[in-house]
Design an enzyme around this catalytic site. Structure first.
Site, PDB file in Angstrom:
ATOM      1  N   LYS A   1       0.834  -1.213   0.000  1.00  0.00           N
ATOM      2  CA  LYS A   1       0.000   0.000   0.000  1.00  0.00           C
ATOM      3  C   LYS A   1       0.864   1.255   0.000  1.00  0.00           C
ATOM      4  O   LYS A   1       0.649   2.171  -0.798  1.00  0.00           O
ATOM      5  CB  LYS A   1      -0.903   0.001   1.251  1.00  0.00           C
ATOM      6  CG  LYS A   1      -1.579   1.335   1.507  1.00  0.00           C
ATOM      7  CD  LYS A   1      -2.434   1.328   2.754  1.00  0.00           C
ATOM      8  CE  LYS A   1      -1.711   1.572   4.050  1.00  0.00           C
ATOM      9  NZ  LYS A   1      -1.463   2.974   4.424  1.00  0.00           N
ATOM     10  N   ASN A   2       1.834   1.305   0.908  1.00  0.00           N
ATOM     11  CA  ASN A   2       2.580   2.558   1.083  1.00  0.00           C
ATOM     12  C   ASN A   2       3.611   2.807  -0.014  1.00  0.00           C
ATOM     13  O   ASN A   2       4.222   3.880  -0.058  1.00  0.00           O
ATOM     14  CB  ASN A   2       3.232   2.605   2.465  1.00  0.00           C
ATOM     15  CG  ASN A   2       2.182   2.822   3.552  1.00  0.00           C
ATOM     16  OD1 ASN A   2       1.033   3.147   3.246  1.00  0.00           O
ATOM     17  ND2 ASN A   2       2.570   2.637   4.803  1.00  0.00           N
TER      18      ASN A   2
ATOM     19  N   ARG B   1      -4.889  10.628   4.364  1.00  0.00           N
ATOM     20  CA  ARG B   1      -3.850  11.658   4.449  1.00  0.00           C
ATOM     21  C   ARG B   1      -2.860  11.575   3.304  1.00  0.00           C
ATOM     22  O   ARG B   1      -2.265  12.590   2.918  1.00  0.00           O
ATOM     23  CB  ARG B   1      -3.079  11.513   5.755  1.00  0.00           C
ATOM     24  CG  ARG B   1      -3.926  11.505   6.970  1.00  0.00           C
ATOM     25  CD  ARG B   1      -3.063  11.317   8.175  1.00  0.00           C
ATOM     26  NE  ARG B   1      -2.061  12.366   8.260  1.00  0.00           N
ATOM     27  CZ  ARG B   1      -2.272  13.568   8.732  1.00  0.00           C
ATOM     28  NH1 ARG B   1      -3.448  13.889   9.196  1.00  0.00           N
ATOM     29  NH2 ARG B   1      -1.311  14.458   8.769  1.00  0.00           N
TER      30      ARG B   1
ATOM     31  N   CYS C   1      -5.595  13.182  13.201  1.00  0.00           N
ATOM     32  CA  CYS C   1      -5.518  11.778  12.812  1.00  0.00           C
ATOM     33  C   CYS C   1      -5.511  10.932  14.078  1.00  0.00           C
ATOM     34  O   CYS C   1      -5.054  11.379  15.131  1.00  0.00           O
ATOM     35  CB  CYS C   1      -4.239  11.581  12.017  1.00  0.00           C
ATOM     36  SG  CYS C   1      -3.781   9.888  11.753  1.00  0.00           S
TER      37      CYS C   1
ATOM     38  N   ARG D   1       0.424  14.575  13.105  1.00  0.00           N
ATOM     39  CA  ARG D   1       0.849  14.396  11.728  1.00  0.00           C
ATOM     40  C   ARG D   1       0.741  15.671  10.877  1.00  0.00           C
ATOM     41  O   ARG D   1       0.015  15.708   9.877  1.00  0.00           O
ATOM     42  CB  ARG D   1       0.080  13.243  11.081  1.00  0.00           C
ATOM     43  CG  ARG D   1       0.214  11.959  11.862  1.00  0.00           C
ATOM     44  CD  ARG D   1      -0.466  10.804  11.211  1.00  0.00           C
ATOM     45  NE  ARG D   1       0.255  10.291  10.066  1.00  0.00           N
ATOM     46  CZ  ARG D   1      -0.205   9.314   9.292  1.00  0.00           C
ATOM     47  NH1 ARG D   1      -1.372   8.792   9.537  1.00  0.00           N
ATOM     48  NH2 ARG D   1       0.506   8.882   8.276  1.00  0.00           N
ATOM     49  N   PRO D   2       1.466  16.716  11.249  1.00  0.00           N
ATOM     50  CA  PRO D   2       1.461  17.918  10.411  1.00  0.00           C
ATOM     51  C   PRO D   2       2.172  17.673   9.081  1.00  0.00           C
ATOM     52  O   PRO D   2       2.846  16.648   8.913  1.00  0.00           O
ATOM     53  CB  PRO D   2       2.237  18.943  11.255  1.00  0.00           C
ATOM     54  CG  PRO D   2       3.074  18.141  12.182  1.00  0.00           C
ATOM     55  CD  PRO D   2       2.348  16.838  12.412  1.00  0.00           C
ATOM     56  N   VAL D   3       2.011  18.593   8.123  1.00  0.00           N
ATOM     57  CA  VAL D   3       2.698  18.462   6.832  1.00  0.00           C
ATOM     58  C   VAL D   3       3.629  19.657   6.599  1.00  0.00           C
ATOM     59  O   VAL D   3       3.921  20.024   5.471  1.00  0.00           O
ATOM     60  CB  VAL D   3       1.693  18.309   5.660  1.00  0.00           C
ATOM     61  CG1 VAL D   3       0.982  16.961   5.734  1.00  0.00           C
ATOM     62  CG2 VAL D   3       0.683  19.445   5.629  1.00  0.00           C
ATOM     63  N   ASP D   4       4.093  20.250   7.697  1.00  0.00           N
ATOM     64  CA  ASP D   4       4.938  21.448   7.596  1.00  0.00           C
ATOM     65  C   ASP D   4       6.222  21.188   6.798  1.00  0.00           C
ATOM     66  O   ASP D   4       6.712  22.074   6.093  1.00  0.00           O
ATOM     67  CB  ASP D   4       5.275  21.979   8.996  1.00  0.00           C
ATOM     68  CG  ASP D   4       5.922  20.921   9.878  1.00  0.00           C
ATOM     69  OD1 ASP D   4       5.349  19.825  10.017  1.00  0.00           O
ATOM     70  OD2 ASP D   4       7.013  21.181  10.416  1.00  0.00           O
ATOM     71  N   GLN D   5       6.762  19.971   6.886  1.00  0.00           N
ATOM     72  CA  GLN D   5       8.029  19.698   6.184  1.00  0.00           C
ATOM     73  C   GLN D   5       7.815  19.597   4.673  1.00  0.00           C
ATOM     74  O   GLN D   5       8.687  19.955   3.890  1.00  0.00           O
ATOM     75  CB  GLN D   5       8.667  18.409   6.709  1.00  0.00           C
ATOM     76  CG  GLN D   5       8.960  18.431   8.182  1.00  0.00           C
ATOM     77  CD  GLN D   5       9.903  19.571   8.574  1.00  0.00           C
ATOM     78  OE1 GLN D   5      10.955  19.758   7.974  1.00  0.00           O
ATOM     79  NE2 GLN D   5       9.506  20.346   9.556  1.00  0.00           N
TER      80      GLN D   5
ATOM     81  N   ASP E   1       4.612   0.774  11.960  1.00  0.00           N
ATOM     82  CA  ASP E   1       3.454   0.080  11.377  1.00  0.00           C
ATOM     83  C   ASP E   1       3.373  -1.389  11.801  1.00  0.00           C
ATOM     84  O   ASP E   1       2.405  -2.074  11.461  1.00  0.00           O
ATOM     85  CB  ASP E   1       3.487   0.167   9.848  1.00  0.00           C
ATOM     86  CG  ASP E   1       3.180   1.567   9.354  1.00  0.00           C
ATOM     87  OD1 ASP E   1       2.703   2.388  10.146  1.00  0.00           O
ATOM     88  OD2 ASP E   1       3.431   1.838   8.163  1.00  0.00           O
TER      89      ASP E   1
ATOM     90  N   ILE F   1       7.650   7.149  16.931  1.00  0.00           N
ATOM     91  CA  ILE F   1       7.317   7.894  15.705  1.00  0.00           C
ATOM     92  C   ILE F   1       6.039   8.722  15.859  1.00  0.00           C
ATOM     93  O   ILE F   1       5.995   9.895  15.487  1.00  0.00           O
ATOM     94  CB  ILE F   1       7.176   6.927  14.500  1.00  0.00           C
ATOM     95  CG1 ILE F   1       8.421   6.035  14.369  1.00  0.00           C
ATOM     96  CG2 ILE F   1       6.916   7.697  13.207  1.00  0.00           C
ATOM     97  CD1 ILE F   1       9.715   6.745  14.055  1.00  0.00           C
TER      98      ILE F   1
ATOM     99  N   ARG G   1      -8.802  -0.617   4.525  1.00  0.00           N
ATOM    100  CA  ARG G   1      -7.997   0.439   3.892  1.00  0.00           C
ATOM    101  C   ARG G   1      -6.642  -0.102   3.465  1.00  0.00           C
ATOM    102  O   ARG G   1      -6.066   0.375   2.496  1.00  0.00           O
ATOM    103  CB  ARG G   1      -7.764   1.594   4.882  1.00  0.00           C
ATOM    104  CG  ARG G   1      -9.008   2.393   5.169  1.00  0.00           C
ATOM    105  CD  ARG G   1      -8.669   3.577   6.025  1.00  0.00           C
ATOM    106  NE  ARG G   1      -7.597   4.368   5.402  1.00  0.00           N
ATOM    107  CZ  ARG G   1      -7.086   5.460   5.910  1.00  0.00           C
ATOM    108  NH1 ARG G   1      -7.532   5.921   7.045  1.00  0.00           N
ATOM    109  NH2 ARG G   1      -6.125   6.112   5.285  1.00  0.00           N
TER     110      ARG G   1
END
Ligand code: EPU
Length: 422
Positions: free
Chosen positions: A22-23, A93, A117, A122-126, A305, A327, A397
């Site tokens: 999936k990933n 996400r 989440c 889980r920000p997306v600032d990077q 995971d 993590i 999912r």
């Protein structure tokens, strides 16, 4: 909403074929945005997350065709929209992965911020910071990340922490940027490597993938590709933990053992006999597992995971395991449910202390996220009596036909559709 009924106590015996990852598939589907030619992907797992992403790409104008099970052909020759709406991003996400390729090829993107989440903030600032370093004008407006650039320009980008989808987004942006980009502190996950290999097969110039320093020489355009998605190391690891907990003798076909060193090492210490031969893994277990502590880390460390699944095995192990989650801030949601099945687990901040008990007892439990669901299924396989796992849409999912594969191994597990529940 569907649920799973599991009658525990059965040893797992037989063979299963591991699905595509999936990933790896999610970023690889997004990379189809980087060319107007046909992108033909095989070994794509049939999962709800893949359907969601296909829908998103379809809404943007990408032609997505299914060519039999596991094969998708995508063609992004003309886009009608560069927007990823909240309705889709909030359910998945990974939709943020369209940001880099959209800006790189079409010069604009409007992607909803994912929001909270179940497993952490889980920000997306990077992702945003990296894209800005590549010369995009990036703003957050009305809940959307809005990015524009005539052509991205290569730069040295150092993320503050190691981020998997952040590295993937910036890699997809850098391949069409002008000049050289260095991604420093890059994620080394096998799924990042799989994406890089796919991009190279499309004509990208990338070196250093699989290390923490990826160097990209931007090219003017990429071409179509025929690419096979790597096998799912997390699905394979989940089945290994199930064998470790329930006992048995199982063979996993089409598995990626080279990407599973940390998990295989822990399971061997727990007493599971594991033999790897090419892409086959045979796991044998004929006693109660020995407790094994671990801490989650970025690859090649022990994957977050896999934390919930190995915790489920430890719940019935001989001894006490100390498990530290490094993590995500909130990835112990399965603990309360495992306790409902009779597990003895105490949480102190990011650490869980699991005192193995000789047996669990079946009950109704609720899945809270994808990997938490998998841990409850494993616990159900060893618990006395019937365990009902509710809300398995989380499981759907990310695991392809999990109950069918477990049935192939002799587990007593069935899906029940209950339309009365809300
Ligand atoms: N982070 C930030 N800012 C960012 C990006 C990340 O603070 O801009 C933080 C996160 O909050 C987290 C840490 O950095 O604490 C690492 O997160 P990362 O970005 O690596 O996670 P991700 O890319 O969002 C992917 C997988 C997850 C997996 C993690 C870690 C995909 C689609 N998702 O998420 O998979 O847990 O890497 O390995 O690849 C799953 O499959 O169940 C799943 C959650």
């Amino acid at each position: 909403m569907d649920k799973l009924n599991i009658t525990g106590g059965q040893r797992l015996q037989g063979e299963v074929v591991v699905s595509g990852a999936k990933n790896a598939a999610l970023p690889i589907l997004c990379a189809s945005l980087l060319t107007g030619d046909d992108v033909r992907l095989t070994n794509v797992p049939q999962l709800n997350d893949i359907n969601t992403l296909s829908r998103l790409l379809g809404q943007m104008g990408v032609k997505v065709a299914q060519e039999g099970a596991g094969t998708l052909v995508l063609k992004a020759d003309a886009l009608t929209s560069c927007e990823a709406p909240y309705e889709l991003v909030k359910t998945m996400r990974a939709s943020i992965l369209v940001l880099g390729p959209l800006v790189a090829r079409f010069g604009e993107a409007r992607v909803s911020l994912p929001g909270g989440c179940a497993i952490g903030q889980r920000p997306v600032d990077q992702h945003i910071k990296g894209l800005a370093a590549l010369g995009a004008d990036v703003r957050v407006e009305h809940g959307f990340v809005v990015a524009r650039a005539d052509r991205l320009k290569g730069a040295i980008v150092r993320t503050d922490m190691i981020t998997v989808t952040g590295t993937e987004n910036l890699l997809m942006a850098a391949v069409l940027a002008e000049g050289e980009t260095v991604l420093d502190n890059a994620a080394r996950e096998p799924e990042v490597v799989d994406l890089a290999e796919m991009l190279i097969a499309m004509g990208a110039q990338i070196e250093g993938h699989g290390t923490d320093r990826i160097v990209v020489q931007g090219v003017e355009r990429l071409h179509g590709v025929d690419y096979r998605v790597m096998a799912d190391r997390i699905e394979a690891g989940t089945f290994l933990c199930a064998v470790g907990a329930a006992g048995g003798d199982a063979i996993l076909r089409a598995a990626p053992p080279a990407a599973m060193g940390a998990v295989i090492d822990k399971l061997r210490r727990a007493g599971v006999t594991i033999d790897c031969d090419g892409d086959n893994i045979r796991a044998r277990m004929d006693r109660r597992p020995t407790a094994v502590g671990f801490r989650t880390q970025e690859y090649p460390g022990f994957a977050t995971d896999m934390q919930a699944q190995l915790m489920a095995m430890n719940a019935v192990a001989d001894g006490t395991a100390v498990i530290t989650e490094n993590i995500f801030e909130n990835r112990f949601m399965h603990v309360q449910e495992l306790i409902r099945l009779g597990a003895d687990i105490a949480i102190d901040g990011h650490t869980a202390v699991v005192k193995g008990v000789p047996s669990l007892s079946g009950a109704t439990v609720m899945a809270t996220d994808l990997r938490a669901s998998a841990s409850l299924v494993i616990a159900g396989l060893v618990a006395d009596g019937v365990t009902t796992v509710e809300r398995i849409y989380h499981l759907d999912r990310g695991y392809e036909c999990m109950e069918h594969k477990l049935q192939q191994l002799g587990a007593r597990i069935e899906r029940v559709s209950d339309r009365r529940s809300a």
